[in-house]
Design a protein around this motif. Sequence first.
Motif, PDB file in Angstrom:
ATOM      1  N   ALA A  73       1.215  -1.364  -0.017  1.00 45.29           N
ATOM      2  CA  ALA A  73       0.134  -0.107   0.261  1.00 45.29           C
ATOM      3  C   ALA A  73       0.708   1.073   0.235  1.00 45.29           C
ATOM      4  CB  ALA A  73      -1.271   0.100   1.765  1.00 45.29           C
ATOM      5  N   LYS A  74       2.082   1.174   1.087  1.00 49.16           N
ATOM      6  CA  LYS A  74       2.840   2.286   0.793  1.00 49.16           C
ATOM      7  C   LYS A  74       3.679   2.498  -0.682  1.00 49.16           C
ATOM      8  CE  LYS A  74       4.162   2.440   5.358  1.00 49.16           C
ATOM      9  NZ  LYS A  74       5.349   2.195   6.625  1.00 49.16           N
ATOM     10  N   ARG A  75       4.021   1.879  -0.670  1.00 46.12           N
ATOM     11  CA  ARG A  75       4.322   0.970  -2.366  1.00 46.12           C
ATOM     12  C   ARG A  75       3.336   2.256  -3.377  1.00 46.12           C
ATOM     13  NH1 ARG A  75       6.683  -3.298  -2.248  1.00 46.12           N
ATOM     14  NH2 ARG A  75       4.503  -3.623  -3.798  1.00 46.12           N
ATOM     15  N   ARG A  76       2.465   1.479  -3.714  1.00 47.59           N
ATOM     16  CA  ARG A  76       1.513   2.601  -4.388  1.00 47.59           C
ATOM     17  C   ARG A  76       1.072   4.174  -4.172  1.00 47.59           C
ATOM     18  NH1 ARG A  76      -1.822  -3.065  -3.158  1.00 47.59           N
ATOM     19  NH2 ARG A  76      -2.386  -1.013  -1.379  1.00 47.59           N
ATOM     20  N   ALA A  77       0.881   4.062  -3.313  1.00 47.54           N
ATOM     21  CA  ALA A  77       0.957   5.893  -2.450  1.00 47.54           C
ATOM     22  C   ALA A  77       1.982   6.404  -2.913  1.00 47.54           C
ATOM     23  CB  ALA A  77       0.676   5.434  -1.225  1.00 47.54           C
ATOM     24  N   ALA A  78       3.177   5.904  -2.805  1.00 45.46           N
ATOM     25  CA  ALA A  78       4.539   6.543  -3.662  1.00 45.46           C
ATOM     26  C   ALA A  78       4.565   6.359  -4.864  1.00 45.46           C
ATOM     27  CB  ALA A  78       5.886   5.829  -2.958  1.00 45.46           C
ATOM     28  N   GLU A  79       4.443   5.154  -5.603  1.00 43.42           N
ATOM     29  CA  GLU A  79       4.083   5.979  -6.896  1.00 43.42           C
ATOM     30  C   GLU A  79       2.910   6.223  -7.650  1.00 43.42           C
ATOM     31  OE1 GLU A  79       3.264   1.124  -7.977  1.00 43.42           O
ATOM     32  OE2 GLU A  79       5.133   1.071  -8.042  1.00 43.42           O
ATOM     33  N   ARG A  80       1.654   6.124  -6.526  1.00 42.82           N
ATOM     34  CA  ARG A  80       0.286   7.873  -7.193  1.00 42.82           C
ATOM     35  C   ARG A  80       1.243   9.034  -6.844  1.00 42.82           C
ATOM     36  NH1 ARG A  80      -4.847   8.144  -8.614  1.00 42.82           N
ATOM     37  NH2 ARG A  80      -5.759   9.258  -7.531  1.00 42.82           N
ATOM     38  N   ARG A  81       1.343   9.025  -5.652  1.00 44.93           N
ATOM     39  CA  ARG A  81       2.419  10.840  -6.322  1.00 44.93           C
ATOM     40  C   ARG A  81       2.849  11.039  -7.104  1.00 44.93           C
ATOM     41  NH1 ARG A  81       2.539   9.225  -0.233  1.00 44.93           N
ATOM     42  NH2 ARG A  81       4.629   8.740   0.092  1.00 44.93           N
ATOM     43  N   THR A  82       3.884   9.874  -6.920  1.00 43.50           N
ATOM     44  CA  THR A  82       4.811  10.404  -7.954  1.00 43.50           C
ATOM     45  C   THR A  82       4.453  10.829  -9.432  1.00 43.50           C
ATOM     46  OG1 THR A  82       5.553   8.158  -8.531  1.00 43.50           O
ATOM     47  CG2 THR A  82       7.294   9.711  -7.526  1.00 43.50           C
TER      48      THR A  82
END
Length: 81
Positions: A64-73
């Motif tokens: 979930a943290k990885r998906r959120a980081a990808e979405r922010r970028t």
Amino acid sequence: MWGLAEHLAGLQLDELRIANWQRSNEGLKKTKQSKPPKPISRPGTKAKRSDKNSPERVARRHAAKRRAAERRTAIARGEIT
């Protein structure tokens, strides 16, 4: 799994912990009392609760943290509006 002797010993410990808690809170107002002790968890007595730090939950949290980081970028690049 625990046998009968282990379960009975756990029950005795629970009773002692509650008795000590009652003595320490004797004469105090309800608002000033500490929380009652929780019983010792015994294997095989109730449904398996998932631990907060079980490997499955840790993996889901990281994903979930990885998906959120990808979405922010992606938002920062302008790919997502």
